[in-house]
Design a protein around this motif. Structure first.
Motif, PDB file in Angstrom:
ATOM      1  N   ALA A 133       0.835  -1.201   0.000  1.00 27.61           N
ATOM      2  CA  ALA A 133       0.000   0.000   0.000  1.00 27.61           C
ATOM      3  C   ALA A 133       0.871   1.253   0.000  1.00 27.61           C
ATOM      4  CB  ALA A 133      -0.918   0.008   1.212  1.00 27.61           C
ATOM      5  N   ALA A 134       0.319   2.333  -0.482  1.00 24.26           N
ATOM      6  CA  ALA A 134       1.061   3.587  -0.572  1.00 24.26           C
ATOM      7  C   ALA A 134       1.559   4.018   0.807  1.00 24.26           C
ATOM      8  CB  ALA A 134       0.184   4.675  -1.169  1.00 24.26           C
ATOM      9  N   GLN A 135       2.826   4.426   0.874  1.00 26.58           N
ATOM     10  CA  GLN A 135       3.421   4.935   2.098  1.00 26.58           C
ATOM     11  C   GLN A 135       3.680   6.438   1.921  1.00 26.58           C
ATOM     12  OE1 GLN A 135       3.920   2.642   4.937  1.00 26.58           O
ATOM     13  NE2 GLN A 135       2.421   1.846   3.479  1.00 26.58           N
ATOM     14  N   ALA A 181       9.833   6.768   4.836  1.00 21.75           N
ATOM     15  CA  ALA A 181       9.031   5.880   5.677  1.00 21.75           C
ATOM     16  C   ALA A 181       9.380   4.415   5.410  1.00 21.75           C
ATOM     17  CB  ALA A 181       7.547   6.124   5.433  1.00 21.75           C
ATOM     18  N   LEU A 182       9.586   4.069   4.145  1.00 24.88           N
ATOM     19  CA  LEU A 182       9.972   2.706   3.804  1.00 24.88           C
ATOM     20  C   LEU A 182      11.388   2.394   4.303  1.00 24.88           C
ATOM     21  CD1 LEU A 182       8.429   2.780   0.258  1.00 24.88           C
ATOM     22  CD2 LEU A 182       7.838   1.082   1.987  1.00 24.88           C
ATOM     23  N   VAL A 183      12.279   3.359   4.197  1.00 26.47           N
ATOM     24  CA  VAL A 183      13.629   3.175   4.728  1.00 26.47           C
ATOM     25  C   VAL A 183      13.573   2.927   6.236  1.00 26.47           C
ATOM     26  CG1 VAL A 183      15.855   4.288   5.152  1.00 26.47           C
ATOM     27  CG2 VAL A 183      14.741   4.516   2.907  1.00 26.47           C
ATOM     28  N   PRO A 232      -1.534  -5.940   5.505  1.00 27.56           N
ATOM     29  CA  PRO A 232      -2.752  -5.650   4.733  1.00 27.56           C
ATOM     30  C   PRO A 232      -2.785  -4.207   4.248  1.00 27.56           C
ATOM     31  CG  PRO A 232      -3.263  -5.836   7.078  1.00 27.56           C
ATOM     32  CD  PRO A 232      -1.835  -6.240   6.915  1.00 27.56           C
ATOM     33  N   ARG A 233      -3.527  -3.993   3.186  1.00 25.06           N
ATOM     34  CA  ARG A 233      -3.591  -2.682   2.541  1.00 25.06           C
ATOM     35  C   ARG A 233      -4.055  -1.581   3.479  1.00 25.06           C
ATOM     36  NH1 ARG A 233      -7.881  -2.966  -0.516  1.00 25.06           N
ATOM     37  NH2 ARG A 233      -7.362  -1.392  -2.072  1.00 25.06           N
ATOM     38  N   GLU A 234      -4.945  -1.905   4.401  1.00 21.41           N
ATOM     39  CA  GLU A 234      -5.536  -0.895   5.264  1.00 21.41           C
ATOM     40  C   GLU A 234      -4.728  -0.627   6.531  1.00 21.41           C
ATOM     41  OE1 GLU A 234      -8.192   0.943   4.403  1.00 21.41           O
ATOM     42  OE2 GLU A 234      -8.120  -0.126   2.481  1.00 21.41           O
ATOM     43  N   ALA A 235      -3.623  -1.329   6.724  1.00 18.77           N
ATOM     44  CA  ALA A 235      -2.837  -1.145   7.945  1.00 18.77           C
ATOM     45  C   ALA A 235      -2.232   0.255   7.996  1.00 18.77           C
ATOM     46  CB  ALA A 235      -1.737  -2.191   8.028  1.00 18.77           C
ATOM     47  N   THR A 236      -2.311   0.898   9.147  1.00 19.15           N
ATOM     48  CA  THR A 236      -1.707   2.216   9.339  1.00 19.15           C
ATOM     49  C   THR A 236      -0.218   2.071   9.613  1.00 19.15           C
ATOM     50  OG1 THR A 236      -2.055   2.207  11.729  1.00 19.15           O
ATOM     51  CG2 THR A 236      -3.878   3.018  10.350  1.00 19.15           C
ATOM     52  N   GLN A 237       0.499   3.195   9.581  1.00 19.91           N
ATOM     53  CA  GLN A 237       1.919   3.170   9.928  1.00 19.91           C
ATOM     54  C   GLN A 237       2.137   2.574  11.317  1.00 19.91           C
ATOM     55  OE1 GLN A 237       4.789   4.593   8.017  1.00 19.91           O
ATOM     56  NE2 GLN A 237       3.230   4.051   6.530  1.00 19.91           N
ATOM     57  N   GLU A 238       1.281   2.939  12.251  1.00 16.71           N
ATOM     58  CA  GLU A 238       1.420   2.437  13.624  1.00 16.71           C
ATOM     59  C   GLU A 238       1.152   0.938  13.685  1.00 16.71           C
ATOM     60  OE1 GLU A 238      -0.380   5.079  12.688  1.00 16.71           O
ATOM     61  OE2 GLU A 238       0.947   6.662  13.469  1.00 16.71           O
ATOM     62  N   GLU A 239       0.188   0.462  12.901  1.00 18.17           N
ATOM     63  CA  GLU A 239      -0.134  -0.966  12.904  1.00 18.17           C
ATOM     64  C   GLU A 239       0.957  -1.784  12.214  1.00 18.17           C
ATOM     65  OE1 GLU A 239      -5.016  -0.516  13.012  1.00 18.17           O
ATOM     66  OE2 GLU A 239      -3.953  -0.544  11.089  1.00 18.17           O
TER      67      GLU A 239
END
Length: 333
Positions: free
Chosen positions: A12-14, A19-21, A316-323
């Protein structure tokens, strides 16, 4: 020997490359073996993996997967050689054909004979990475005169192939160094492992030399209901919304009625009905969703399956950064 524990960075888009790093750095600090990155319709995998390679020290990196039709085989070989250089030997190349929805609609390229294209791409990439002149006469590609203008990678990165159908997995066993398995029940994995071994036999290779990486959609959250909801929705999206490959893959594993129900409901715009068709038993056969303790137990069970060399924790696609962060932490090696 226990299976490696990898992290599959979010499809999913970050919010940013950084953030990915940071997710990869978090995984490295927690002892994960490798960070895999998909390439779909957001940031390209090469730029992001280069950034990760520069900002990490020990964690392996890899593409899972780099689509075959959006780059020429020679360019894939150049890219693999370069990523192996910038990561100081930590790169592993994961390839796959994707599907006609992506390739024809988004890239404007004909999706013809994906098995043959996969085989020929793997063979050409291997030639490129020797540093010798590439000469290849195949059904899909004819090449002559290409040679790397830099030092050949030493060692050359391993090449994995993603596949769901029997022939695709057999091809991985025959020509690649590893296979990326996804959306498989334990019984489904066993069936496809037989295909992998048959491919290895056809290629006169030792199946034990092939690496099997099993990708698991995971949510390990204190809010159990939320974890299961977002993994269930993610599963329904792939079965219903990403062409017919995932539907057919689920049907092959004995869930034809469910697969068709999810597919038809999703494409009729009945997303809630499609999601509800993934019952609890099937969800637990395909993915990992629950409290941190439950999720750890399920991941260990998948990691213990015969033939699995690495489990890759995906989100999952709907997961937040915190999740995502909570799941990375909870399922760390």
């Amino acid at each position: 020997m226990s299976a490696d524990r990898d992290v599959f960075l979010p499809v999913a888009a970050q919010p940013s490359v950084e953030a990915l790093v940071e997710q990869a750095q978090r995984a490295e600090d927690l002892g994960y073996d490798r960070a895999w990155l998909p390439e779909t319709w957001g940031r390209d995998a090469v730029t992001v993996l280069t950034s990760i390679a520069r900002e990490t020290e020990s964690i392996g990196i890899g593409t899972s997967i780099m689509p075959l039709y959006s780059r020429s085989p020679a360019l894939v070989g150049q890219t693999a050689a370069t990523l192996q250089e910038v990561s100081d030997g930590r790169f592993r190349l994961g390839l796959g054909p994707s599907g006609p929805i992506v390739i024809e609609n988004w890239h404007g390229v004909e999706y013809g004979n994906p098995l043959k294209r996969t085989r020929e791409t793997v063979e050409i990439v291997r030639q490129v990475m020797t540093g010798e002149e590439v000469r290849y006469d195949g059904d899909q590609f004819e090449l002559g005169g290409f040679r790397l203008r830099c030092a050949a990678p030493d060692p050359a990165p391993s090449i994995d192939v993603a596949g769901m159908g029997p022939k695709a997995v057999e091809l991985a066993g025959r020509f690649a160094d590893g296979w990326h398995a996804l959306m498989l029940t334990p019984d489904g994995l066993e069936d496809r492992t037989e295909d992998l071994e048959r491919g290895a036999e056809l290629g006169d290779r030792d199946p034990d030399d092939l690496q099997v990486t099993l990708s698991l959609t995971c949510a390990a959250l204190e809010d159990r209901e939320r974890a299961r909801d977002i993994v269930r929705q993610h599963t329904a999206f792939y079965v219903g919304g990403m062409g017919t490959f995932y539907r057919d893959n689920l049907a092959r594993q004995g869930y034809e009625e469910t697969a068709n129900t999810v597919y038809d409901a999703w494409n009729d715009g009945e997303r809630e009905r499609a999601t509800e068709a993934i019952d609890d038993d099937l969800l637990d056969e395909l993915a990992v969703a629950g409290t941190p303790d439950e999720a750890r137990e399920r991941v260990e069970a998948f990691a213990a399956l015969d033939g699995v060399d690495a489990v890759s924790i995906s989100f999952p696609r709907e997961a937040t950064q915190e999740e995502i962060a909570a799941t990375i932490d909870a399922l760390a090696p």
